[in-house]
Design a protein around this motif. Structure first.
Motif, PDB file in Angstrom:
ATOM      1  N   TRP A   1       0.755  -1.097   0.108  1.00  0.00           N
ATOM      2  CA  TRP A   1      -0.048   0.063  -0.007  1.00  0.00           C
ATOM      3  C   TRP A   1       0.831   1.290   0.004  1.00  0.00           C
ATOM      4  CZ3 TRP A   1       0.035   3.230   4.574  1.00  0.00           C
ATOM      5  CH2 TRP A   1      -0.776   4.220   4.389  1.00  0.00           C
ATOM      6  N   ALA A   2       1.833   1.208   0.810  1.00  0.00           N
ATOM      7  CA  ALA A   2       2.873   2.328   0.932  1.00  0.00           C
ATOM      8  C   ALA A   2       3.331   2.844  -0.292  1.00  0.00           C
ATOM      9  CB  ALA A   2       3.844   2.277   1.892  1.00  0.00           C
TER      10      ALA A   2
ATOM     11  N   ARG B   1       3.174   7.900   2.916  1.00  0.00           N
ATOM     12  CA  ARG B   1       2.698   6.506   3.335  1.00  0.00           C
ATOM     13  C   ARG B   1       3.530   5.898   4.206  1.00  0.00           C
ATOM     14  NH1 ARG B   1      -1.458   4.142  -1.213  1.00  0.00           N
ATOM     15  NH2 ARG B   1      -3.022   5.671  -1.009  1.00  0.00           N
ATOM     16  N   TRP B   2       4.599   5.581   4.011  1.00  0.00           N
ATOM     17  CA  TRP B   2       5.630   5.044   4.634  1.00  0.00           C
ATOM     18  C   TRP B   2       5.877   5.597   6.139  1.00  0.00           C
ATOM     19  CZ3 TRP B   2       7.761   0.334   3.987  1.00  0.00           C
ATOM     20  CH2 TRP B   2       8.057  -0.170   2.591  1.00  0.00           C
ATOM     21  N   GLU B   3       5.498   6.922   6.092  1.00  0.00           N
ATOM     22  CA  GLU B   3       5.450   7.496   7.571  1.00  0.00           C
ATOM     23  C   GLU B   3       4.285   7.364   8.278  1.00  0.00           C
ATOM     24  OE1 GLU B   3       6.350  11.674   7.140  1.00  0.00           O
ATOM     25  OE2 GLU B   3       8.261  11.426   6.008  1.00  0.00           O
ATOM     26  N   GLU B   4       3.321   7.166   7.589  1.00  0.00           N
ATOM     27  CA  GLU B   4       1.991   6.625   8.360  1.00  0.00           C
ATOM     28  C   GLU B   4       2.181   5.091   8.823  1.00  0.00           C
ATOM     29  OE1 GLU B   4      -2.014   7.829   6.821  1.00  0.00           O
ATOM     30  OE2 GLU B   4      -0.893   8.907   5.225  1.00  0.00           O
ATOM     31  N   LEU B   5       2.968   4.360   7.940  1.00  0.00           N
ATOM     32  CA  LEU B   5       3.196   2.759   8.439  1.00  0.00           C
ATOM     33  C   LEU B   5       3.768   2.885   9.614  1.00  0.00           C
ATOM     34  CD1 LEU B   5       2.208   0.356   6.846  1.00  0.00           C
ATOM     35  CD2 LEU B   5       4.474   0.202   5.882  1.00  0.00           C
ATOM     36  N   LEU B   6       4.961   3.819   9.753  1.00  0.00           N
ATOM     37  CA  LEU B   6       5.554   3.801  10.869  1.00  0.00           C
ATOM     38  C   LEU B   6       5.008   4.026  11.997  1.00  0.00           C
ATOM     39  CD1 LEU B   6       8.992   5.686   9.867  1.00  0.00           C
ATOM     40  CD2 LEU B   6       8.721   3.113  10.341  1.00  0.00           C
ATOM     41  N   VAL B   7       4.092   4.836  11.860  1.00  0.00           N
ATOM     42  CA  VAL B   7       3.358   5.506  13.025  1.00  0.00           C
ATOM     43  C   VAL B   7       2.272   4.141  13.592  1.00  0.00           C
ATOM     44  CG1 VAL B   7       1.299   6.605  13.867  1.00  0.00           C
ATOM     45  CG2 VAL B   7       3.243   7.919  12.372  1.00  0.00           C
TER      46      VAL B   7
ATOM     47  N   ASP C   1       3.217   7.008  17.512  1.00  0.00           N
ATOM     48  CA  ASP C   1       3.323   8.457  17.027  1.00  0.00           C
ATOM     49  C   ASP C   1       4.342   8.958  17.854  1.00  0.00           C
ATOM     50  OD1 ASP C   1       3.137  10.889  15.985  1.00  0.00           O
ATOM     51  OD2 ASP C   1       1.235  11.272  16.383  1.00  0.00           O
ATOM     52  N   HIS C   2       5.636   8.858  17.474  1.00  0.00           N
ATOM     53  CA  HIS C   2       6.760   9.378  18.252  1.00  0.00           C
ATOM     54  C   HIS C   2       7.672  10.030  17.387  1.00  0.00           C
ATOM     55  CE1 HIS C   2      10.134   9.877  21.199  1.00  0.00           C
ATOM     56  NE2 HIS C   2       9.350   9.483  22.215  1.00  0.00           N
ATOM     57  N   ASP C   3       8.119  11.273  17.633  1.00  0.00           N
ATOM     58  CA  ASP C   3       9.036  11.894  16.683  1.00  0.00           C
ATOM     59  C   ASP C   3      10.361  10.890  16.605  1.00  0.00           C
ATOM     60  OD1 ASP C   3       7.430  13.931  16.671  1.00  0.00           O
ATOM     61  OD2 ASP C   3       8.366  15.222  17.806  1.00  0.00           O
ATOM     62  N   GLU C   4      10.798  10.359  17.543  1.00  0.00           N
ATOM     63  CA  GLU C   4      12.125   9.669  17.419  1.00  0.00           C
ATOM     64  C   GLU C   4      11.924   8.200  16.276  1.00  0.00           C
ATOM     65  OE1 GLU C   4      16.066   8.878  18.172  1.00  0.00           O
ATOM     66  OE2 GLU C   4      14.560  10.553  19.121  1.00  0.00           O
ATOM     67  N   ASN C   5      10.587   7.905  16.179  1.00  0.00           N
ATOM     68  CA  ASN C   5      10.476   7.034  14.963  1.00  0.00           C
ATOM     69  C   ASN C   5      11.055   7.307  13.654  1.00  0.00           C
ATOM     70  OD1 ASN C   5       9.463   4.526  16.790  1.00  0.00           O
ATOM     71  ND2 ASN C   5       7.518   5.860  16.715  1.00  0.00           N
TER      72      ASN C   5
ATOM     73  N   TRP D   1      13.989   6.101  11.533  1.00  0.00           N
ATOM     74  CA  TRP D   1      13.920   5.639   9.984  1.00  0.00           C
ATOM     75  C   TRP D   1      14.802   6.284   9.204  1.00  0.00           C
ATOM     76  CZ3 TRP D   1      11.525   2.265   7.175  1.00  0.00           C
ATOM     77  CH2 TRP D   1      11.112   2.537   5.937  1.00  0.00           C
ATOM     78  N   LYS D   2      15.053   7.466   9.159  1.00  0.00           N
ATOM     79  CA  LYS D   2      15.872   8.453   8.365  1.00  0.00           C
ATOM     80  C   LYS D   2      17.330   8.136   8.448  1.00  0.00           C
ATOM     81  CE  LYS D   2      12.865  12.450   7.623  1.00  0.00           C
ATOM     82  NZ  LYS D   2      12.616  13.553   8.039  1.00  0.00           N
ATOM     83  N   TRP D   3      17.684   7.737   9.858  1.00  0.00           N
ATOM     84  CA  TRP D   3      19.107   7.330  10.324  1.00  0.00           C
ATOM     85  C   TRP D   3      19.381   5.886   9.440  1.00  0.00           C
ATOM     86  CZ3 TRP D   3      20.929   4.399  15.224  1.00  0.00           C
ATOM     87  CH2 TRP D   3      22.300   4.486  15.336  1.00  0.00           C
ATOM     88  N   LEU D   4      18.655   5.062   9.764  1.00  0.00           N
ATOM     89  CA  LEU D   4      18.534   3.697   8.906  1.00  0.00           C
ATOM     90  C   LEU D   4      18.966   4.026   7.385  1.00  0.00           C
ATOM     91  CD1 LEU D   4      15.886   1.422  10.713  1.00  0.00           C
ATOM     92  CD2 LEU D   4      18.202   1.616  11.052  1.00  0.00           C
ATOM     93  N   ALA D   5      18.376   4.857   6.998  1.00  0.00           N
ATOM     94  CA  ALA D   5      18.798   5.199   5.469  1.00  0.00           C
ATOM     95  C   ALA D   5      20.082   5.514   5.236  1.00  0.00           C
ATOM     96  CB  ALA D   5      17.747   6.315   4.781  1.00  0.00           C
TER      97      ALA D   5
END
Length: 899
Positions: free
Chosen positions: A459-460, A466-472, A477-481, A485-489
């Motif tokens: 779906w994403a 949409r990936w950010e919604e999937l993360l939430v 719903d936490h800013d650190e997520n 996510w960006k750090w893993l990239a």
């Protein structure tokens, strides 16, 4: 509370203080302070005479000096207050009032003002004034004012306001080394069971309990039997305490003492003689009594309870179910249970590896279950009525969990992908909310990640929002997520979004990790932290701490913590940090954490907590400082003061350091000294009963578990994971396990004297839960220890054959394989097959603490202690908060190898 023949501290103080010399400018003296003996009585008499001197200055000086003398002048002041001279009588009365209230010349004037206002205040105003005095720590004044109240109704109304103050204040005095002052405060407390036990515990800690008990036995004062009862409970003499309770008119406490000694009959008889408002509970009590006495439970005996299953009253129905499960009459309850609460019944049957019955409870064909149709029907219902809190969602999560954890991945995708796609089109909020519900259902920290990794990522697509919604949905719903996510990239620019999501699940400990994604991603994270500049390094450490902190891993958490600047550490006691330090064997560091809190200049409240001193003693002893540990042991004894819930925490403190002998002693005290009619007593008793079972003390273990079952018969229950309007509170499976606990202990206690009866009971125990992992905890090892090898092997083979059939049907059911290995390891049978099962479970869940602990148990059963400790250390590392895992580690290290 000066009674029962105890020597009065005040009288002793007067003798010592009356012989003091006073000069023209005496130093300020606190009430009760000792002064040098001289011609004290003559000096006091002269000062009393000066109270009526013609000179105002002389009268004021005499008043001030008498006030400084405090209790040494009490008797002379009483005589003056009753005398004929008005001026002397008035001044003497004022001084008596102040001295008896422990008001000194140095007392805070605001406290004096509050005390003066109290004299003429109304009931409500007195409550407020006492509360204000409490804020100012005017504990002695509060207790003296309360003790001076003569109106019984007023005392009763104020008791809740004054309650607990004496214990709190006494702890402060004890920390200052003032045992006499602590005792005086405890004796001033409102007289009730709690305050008597606190005073009895004081005598126990100070070595005066036996002397006090002898005085109490000869006392004719009112309440002498209640005082004897408190002292006997503190002394741990159950028979004498039972007799004292009967004399004191406390039949429930008498029954409790009998139960703790191994006889639940007085408790059951007491409850039967005092009916509750619930008919099911009363029926249960009568049946439990007959059952304990060996009478058969036929249909006729159960008929009244079975009839209540059809009651229109939900509470009555619930308690009827309680009764049947607690009596071990599961067959009589299960059909109605499945009909009334199918979802809870599914969870119950699945936990017992009775999969056909679980599927049937949800109207699924046990032979050919059509999961797709079942899910589609409920997804359509959810689309029409979009409520994420609805039971429909709960049912879908239950089935998704079943399919994923049983390894039916194709069925999971076939059942959920298309309905989820429709849901995403119709209602995006409910779609993401449902995905979040899947991740939230994590028994044994095993999240349901399949639908997110499948339909969710499809779906994403390439839409970052949409990936950010999937993360939430997956992580909250936490800013650190998003930052992680960006750090893993950045850590692996070549990784796809789906690979990053899988890595994030692995790092957080969600779901399976068959490809061992966690280790290489963790290595990348540490490399990035090492290479970053100082400022950025702190940020990256925060990212990693957030990720791994959700799934245990004490070693890496400590590695991060050790690199943290001291001022970044959280204030107060960080319990998780303490557990992580102990998991790593860093007992010196752990002791310093606790000692720092206890020595904090603002930490007097912490210093007065006996449970923290228990943690300090445990840490110091493990760190190799037995003398320092003994100091804190002494403070634990002094400060505990009869509080059963604190006793529980003290026991936990000692268990934390694997000091199980001291732990058991404090839990025994908690069970003896807790109020049996208090709602918290079930927690106290459950802790003690389980400890007795682990120690193999069969007779009291059986009695305490039997009484615990009777207490639970008055509650309501649920699956423990999901609840409905019919059941809430406890689970039928937990009730059956409690019945197993009571009956196996009862049978083992009878084995030497009533062998045929005991063997028949043990056979029923096995039949009650033939494939439940709880049989491994105590049942099979106890059978071997009792020499019942033939029965042990026959019953184990029945268990093994059934669970092998389940594995054959669901070969990827990792938890079932672990259960098989756990049962085999504890039974010391089929170890090669067990290890094969366990290797397959660990292949998909390599950091699952329960599975690691099972491997440790298997190695221990093989006689390989070093390997057992190695695997157990891994288990503790990934689950440092689990008491059983920690206890296992000590067992593998110190106990003899099993035979």
């Amino acid at each position: 509370m000066k009674f029962f023949g105890a020597a009065s501290l005040t009288c002793l103080a007067v003798v010592a203080l009356a012989a003091s010399a006073v000069d023209e400018t005496p130093p300020a003296a606190v009430p009760g302070a000792k002064v040098a003996p001289a011609d004290g009585e003559a000096v006091i008499a002269a000062l009393i005479a000066d109270l009526s001197n013609d000179s105002f200055a002389v009268r004021e000086t005499a008043t001030r000096q008498l006030w400084n003398l405090g209790e040494a002048a009490l008797e002379a002041l009483k005589t003056a207050a009753a005398g004929s001279d008005p001026e002397a009588a008035h001044r003497a009365q004022e001084l008596l009032h102040k001295i008896e209230l422990h008001i000194t010349p140095d007392t805070d004037p605001s406290v004096i003002a509050l005390v003066e206002r109290y004299k003429t205040a109304s009931l409500e105003a007195k409550r407020a004034l006492l509360a204000a005095m409490r804020e100012k720590r005017a504990y002695r004044q509060i207790l003296k004012l309360y003790a001076a109240e003569t109106d019984a109704k007023l005392r009763a109304a104020l008791q809740s306001t004054v309650g607990g103050i004496a214990i709190f204040a006494a702890r402060e005095r004890l920390l200052d080394g003032d045992a006499a002052g602590a005792r005086e405060l405890l004796e001033l407390a409102p007289v009730d069971a709690k305050s008597l036990l606190a005073l009895a515990a004081f005598h126990r800690a100070n070595g005066t309990l036996e002397d006090e008990l002898q005085r109490a036995k000869t006392s004719k004062a009112k309440g002498a039997f209640a005082w004897q009862l408190a002292l006997q409970r503190a002394a741990g003499r159950l028979d004498e305490a039972q007799a004292a309770a009967i004399s004191a008119g406390e039949p429930l406490i008498a029954a409790t003492m009998a139960m703790l000694a191994g006889d639940p009959v007085p408790w059951l008889e007491h409850r039967r003689a005092n009916p509750s408002v619930e008919p099911a509970m009363d029926l249960y009590t009568a049946l439990a009594l007959e059952r304990w006495q060996g009478k058969p439970m036929g249909k006729t005996a159960l008929a009244p309870t079975l009839k209540l299953l059809n009651s229109r009253n939900p509470s009555t129905r619930s308690q009827a179910f309680n009764s049947l499960f607690l009596l071990g009459e599961a067959t009589a309850a299960e059909a109605a249970f499945a009909k009334t609460s199918p979802l809870e019944a599914f969870v119950y049957f699945e936990a017992l590896e009775r999969i056909p019955e679980a599927l049937a409870a949800l109207d699924l064909d046990p032979d050919k279950p059509d999961f797709a149709a079942w899910v589609a029907t409920r997804m359509d219902r959810l689309i029409k009525k979009p409520d994420i809190s609805d039971e429909t969602v709960t049912g879908l999560v239950v089935i998704a969990s079943f399919l994923e954890n049983r390894g039916l991945h194709q069925d999971l995708a076939s059942a959920f992908d298309k309905p989820l796609a429709r849901l995403a089109q119709k209602n995006l909020d409910v779609f993401t909310g449902f995905l979040g519900a899947l991740c939230g259902a994590r028994p044994l920290r095993i999240g349901i990640t399949g639908p997110i990794m499948g339909m969710g990522t499809e779906w994403a697509g390439d839409d970052e929002s949409r990936w950010e919604e999937l993360l939430v949905a997956a992580f909250g719903d936490h800013d650190e997520n998003l930052a992680c996510w960006k750090w893993l990239a950045e850590l692996n620019p070549d990784a796809t979004r789906k690979q990053r999501l899988a890595a994030m699940f692995a790092l957080c400990g969600y779901g399976a990790d068959p490809d061992n994604l966690r280790d290489p991603w963790l290595a990348r994270a540490w490399a990035a932290i090492t290479q970053a500049d100082a400022d950025h390094r702190t940020t990256l450490r925060g990212h990693l701490a957030y990720l791994i902190g959700q799934g245990g891993d004490a070693a890496n958490c400590l590695k991060l913590r050790d690199q943290m600047p001291p001022n970044k550490a959280a204030p107060g006691l960080d319990g998780l940090y303490l557990l992580q330090l102990s998991a790593a064997g860093r007992w010196e560091d752990a002791s310093q954490v606790v000692l720092k809190l206890l020595s904090n200049k603002d930490g007097n409240a912490a210093n007065s907590r006996p449970d923290l001193h228990a943690y300090a003693a445990a840490c110091l002893r493990r760190a190799g400082h037995p003398d320092a540990a003994a100091v804190h042991d002494g403070l634990v004894e002094k400060l505990a003061l009869g509080d059963a819930m604190i006793y529980l925490r003290i026991g936990q403190g000692y268990a934390f350091g694997a000091d199980y002998a001291r732990c058991s002693r404090w839990w025994e005290r908690a069970a003896r000294e807790a109020a049996p009619d208090n709602e918290s007593y079930s927690l106290v008793l459950a802790t003690h009963a389980t400890d007795l079972l682990k120690r193999g003390l069969w007779k009291p273990a059986a009695a305490t578990a039997e009484v615990l079952a009777q207490i639970h018969s008055g509650g309501t229950f649920s699956s423990g994971t999901f609840s409905s309007g019919t059941f809430s509170g406890s689970s039928p499976l937990s009730f059956l396990r409690l019945r197993l606990q009571a009956d196996q202990a009862h049978a083992l206690s009878l084995l030497a004297t009533e062998r045929p009866k005991a063997l028949a009971m043990l056979e029923k125990c096995h039949a009650l839960l033939p494939c439940d992992g709880s049989l491994a905890d105590c049942f099979f090892p106890a059978l071997r220890q009792a020499g019942l090898i033939r029965q042990h092997d026959a019953w184990f083979e029945t268990t093994w054959d059934h669970i092998q059939a389940v594995i054959a049907r669901y070969p990827e059911s990792h938890n079932t394989r672990n259960t098989a290995a756990w049962l085999a390891s504890r039974a010391m049978r089929h170890l090669d097959e067990a290890e094969a099962h366990l290797n397959k479970a660990l292949a998909t869940h390599p950091r699952q603490a329960a599975y690691l602990d099972t491997m440790a148990e298997l190695q221990f059963a093989r006689g390989k202690r070093p390997q057992a400790i190695e695997w157990s250390d891994k288990s503790v590392n990934f689950m440092p908060t689990d008491d059983d895992v920690r206890r296992q580690n000590q067992r593998f290290t110190n106990d003899p190898l099993p035979e």
